[in-house]
Write a protein that holds these residues in place. Structure first.
Motif, PDB file in Angstrom:
ATOM      1  N   GLY A  38      42.152  48.694  33.708  1.00  0.00           N
ATOM      2  CA  GLY A  38      43.272  49.177  32.923  1.00  0.00           C
ATOM      3  C   GLY A  38      42.857  49.416  31.490  1.00  0.00           C
ATOM      4  O   GLY A  38      41.668  49.572  31.188  1.00  0.00           O
ATOM      5  N   ARG A  39      43.845  49.417  30.596  1.00  0.00           N
ATOM      6  CA  ARG A  39      43.589  49.743  29.198  1.00  0.00           C
ATOM      7  C   ARG A  39      43.507  48.526  28.292  1.00  0.00           C
ATOM      8  O   ARG A  39      42.946  48.601  27.210  1.00  0.00           O
ATOM      9  CB  ARG A  39      44.710  50.667  28.693  1.00  0.00           C
ATOM     10  N   ASN A  40      44.069  47.398  28.690  1.00  0.00           N
ATOM     11  CA  ASN A  40      44.152  46.228  27.814  1.00  0.00           C
ATOM     12  C   ASN A  40      43.056  45.215  28.164  1.00  0.00           C
ATOM     13  O   ASN A  40      43.195  44.420  29.094  1.00  0.00           O
ATOM     14  CB  ASN A  40      45.530  45.586  27.926  1.00  0.00           C
ATOM     15  N   LEU A  60      42.362  56.583  31.541  1.00  0.00           N
ATOM     16  CA  LEU A  60      42.404  57.611  32.576  1.00  0.00           C
ATOM     17  C   LEU A  60      42.046  58.977  32.019  1.00  0.00           C
ATOM     18  O   LEU A  60      41.669  59.875  32.757  1.00  0.00           O
ATOM     19  CB  LEU A  60      43.792  57.659  33.213  1.00  0.00           C
ATOM     20  N   GLU A  61      42.172  59.128  30.722  1.00  0.00           N
ATOM     21  CA  GLU A  61      41.839  60.404  30.089  1.00  0.00           C
ATOM     22  C   GLU A  61      40.336  60.592  29.933  1.00  0.00           C
ATOM     23  O   GLU A  61      39.871  61.694  29.677  1.00  0.00           O
ATOM     24  CB  GLU A  61      42.555  60.516  28.749  1.00  0.00           C
ATOM     25  N   ALA A  65      34.313  58.056  32.629  1.00  0.00           N
ATOM     26  CA  ALA A  65      34.499  56.624  32.888  1.00  0.00           C
ATOM     27  C   ALA A  65      35.283  56.412  34.182  1.00  0.00           C
ATOM     28  O   ALA A  65      34.976  55.507  34.961  1.00  0.00           O
ATOM     29  CB  ALA A  65      35.209  55.955  31.718  1.00  0.00           C
ATOM     30  N   LEU A  66      36.289  57.239  34.417  1.00  0.00           N
ATOM     31  CA  LEU A  66      37.086  57.148  35.639  1.00  0.00           C
ATOM     32  C   LEU A  66      36.216  57.365  36.869  1.00  0.00           C
ATOM     33  O   LEU A  66      36.239  56.573  37.809  1.00  0.00           O
ATOM     34  CB  LEU A  66      38.228  58.162  35.611  1.00  0.00           C
ATOM     35  N   SER A  92      43.572  62.552  38.831  1.00  0.00           N
ATOM     36  CA  SER A  92      43.264  63.298  40.058  1.00  0.00           C
ATOM     37  C   SER A  92      41.945  62.704  40.534  1.00  0.00           C
ATOM     38  O   SER A  92      40.966  62.682  39.809  1.00  0.00           O
ATOM     39  CB  SER A  92      43.126  64.784  39.764  1.00  0.00           C
ATOM     40  N   PHE A  93      41.929  62.200  41.734  1.00  0.00           N
ATOM     41  CA  PHE A  93      40.796  61.422  42.209  1.00  0.00           C
ATOM     42  C   PHE A  93      39.711  62.298  42.792  1.00  0.00           C
ATOM     43  O   PHE A  93      39.955  63.409  43.220  1.00  0.00           O
ATOM     44  CB  PHE A  93      41.272  60.405  43.250  1.00  0.00           C
TER      45      PHE A  93
END
Length: 110
Positions: A38-40, A60-61, A65-66, A92-93
């Protein structure tokens, strides 16, 4: 998609309310995500340490990294929220990876 005996999966949004519930219940039932993400960073670190899981922080941007984080998983469970603000950012995966969205629904573990 590769067929693995236990399956490998990632929980994105694990530090939030819904994500934490999913991570705790999954571990309680013997299911272990390969990664909570996640982000935190601070919340993820605490959750991962408590549950004995690996963790990673990325946006996610950040597509590189995603793709790097999802390269070793068969499924990404997306629980980042609040969904009204994150739905348009939902990734989008990469081809061949399954995804599921946990926000905006009532979860029931079978």
């Amino acid at each position: 998609m590769k067929n693995r005996a236990n399956g490998s999966w990632m929980l994105y949004g694990a530090a939030g309310y819904t994500g934490t519930l999913i991570a705790e219940e999954a571990v309680r039932r013997g299911h272990r995500p390969l990664l909570v993400a996640g982000r935190n960073a601070e919340k993820l670190r605490v959750l991962a340490k408590r549950l004995g899981l690996e963790w990673e922080t990325f946006s996610l941007e950040d597509k590189s990294a995603l793709f790097e984080a999802t390269g070793s998983v068969d499924l990404m469970l997306y629980a980042a929220g609040p969904f009204t603000r994150t739905a348009r950012k939902a990734p989008s995966f990469r081809a061949g990876m399954n995804s599921a969205d946990a926000e905006g629904i009532h979860l029931r573990f079978l």
